[in-house]
Structure formats: structure tokens, C-alpha cells
Design an enzyme around this catalytic site. Structure first.
Site, short mmCIF file in Angstrom:
data_model
loop_
_atom_site.label_atom_id
_atom_site.label_comp_id
_atom_site.label_asym_id
_atom_site.label_seq_id
_atom_site.Cartn_x
_atom_site.Cartn_y
_atom_site.Cartn_z
N GLY A 41 67.91 54.57 23.00
CA GLY A 41 68.03 55.85 23.71
C GLY A 41 66.81 56.14 24.54
N GLU A 57 70.63 53.46 29.00
CA GLU A 57 69.57 53.16 28.03
C GLU A 57 69.93 51.98 27.13
OE1 GLU A 57 66.51 54.13 27.65
OE2 GLU A 57 66.40 55.84 29.01
N GLU A 61 67.73 48.55 27.08
CA GLU A 61 67.00 48.20 25.87
C GLU A 61 67.58 47.02 25.11
OE1 GLU A 61 66.36 51.65 23.41
OE2 GLU A 61 65.35 52.72 25.01
N GLU A 108 62.09 44.58 19.65
CA GLU A 108 63.09 43.78 18.96
C GLU A 108 64.38 44.58 18.92
OE1 GLU A 108 61.96 41.78 15.16
OE2 GLU A 108 60.12 42.94 15.42
#
Length: 138
Positions: A41, A57, A61, A108
Site C-alpha cells: 500500500g 501500489e 511493490e 521482500e
């Protein structure tokens, strides 16, 4: 005289469960929460809907494409100089076979089952909040 209220920053979080009911998590690369695990997020950009923000997002990510669904919950997080107003949305994977890859703000990324989640160092109140909303991994 009262102190000025800190500015409110609109943010989103993604609740993504895979076919095995494992929860998508990222280990944060940056503050707030650097090194801690949380759901993907971030900030809602000006003019962006919460649905568009959460889809962007997650892609940035984790490399995964998702479709934003219903609001799961909302939480306010004191960031010191700002207050993060986070809307968490249930998201569905668009490609069930895709594997997440850490990118952007993530150090990660993984899908965590309940046992794995129990062994991770998460952002404050993450597990309790998700449990209260009924969205912990099965």
C-alpha cells in the site's frame, strides 16, 4: 490556544489472498516501518481513486496485477508530523499463477499462511487489526 492538527495523508492498503488463502505481504524498504512486514500500500496521489491507488501500489511493490474490491476496514496511523488515513481494500489477483517480485518500496514480498505470519515482525497492530476485520490467512 490549541496545537494545530497534523495534516491527514490519504493512503490505501491491499488485502490480497491467493488460492491457498495466504496473505500477500511486503517487508518495507522505507520508513515508516522500514524492515517490518505489512500489506502492500501507500499514498493516494492527487486525483486518484482509492481503487486506482491500491492497484497501482500492489503493482509497484509486488509486480502483481489486482482488481480492487470492497473496503475491508479503515485505520488512522499517527506518523508524528502527519496522520495516515488508510483505507484497506480486498483485492483479487488477475493472474492467479503470477509470482510476486519485490519492487519499489518493498525489500521482500511473500504470500504468508497463518504459521508464517506468526513468525514475522509486522508493523504495529497489523495482525490485530486484520484479525478484527476477519481477513487473516486461513
Amino acid at each position: 490556544m490549541t496545537a494545530a492538527e497534523p495534516p491527514v495523508v490519504p493512503c490505501v492498503g491491499a488485502i490480497v489472498l491467493d488460492g491457498a488463502r495466504r496473505l500477500l505481504l511486503v517487508r518495507r524498504r522505507n520508513d515508516p516501518g522500514r524492515g517490518l512486514w505489512s500489506v502492500p500500500g501507500g499514498r493516494v496521489e492527487p486525483g486518484e481513486t482509492v481503487a486506482a491507488a491500491v492497484e497501482r501500489e500492489v503493482l509497484e511493490e509486488t509486480g502483481l496485477r489486482v482488481r480492487a474490491g470492497a473496503e475491508v476496514g479503515r485505520i488512522r496511523i499517527d506518523g508524528g508530523t502527519v496522520v495516515y488515513d488508510v483505507v484497506d481494500l480486498a483485492c483479487s489477483l488477475l493472474d492467479a499463477g503470477a509470482r510476486p517480485v519485490a519492487g519499489d518500496d518493498a525489500a521482500e514480498v511473500l504470500f504468508a499462511d497463518a504459521a508464517t505470519l506468526a513468525g514475522l515482525t509486522c508493523t504495529p497492530r497489523l495482525v490485530e487489526t486484520l484479525g478484527g476485520w476477519g481477513v487473516l490467512p486461513g
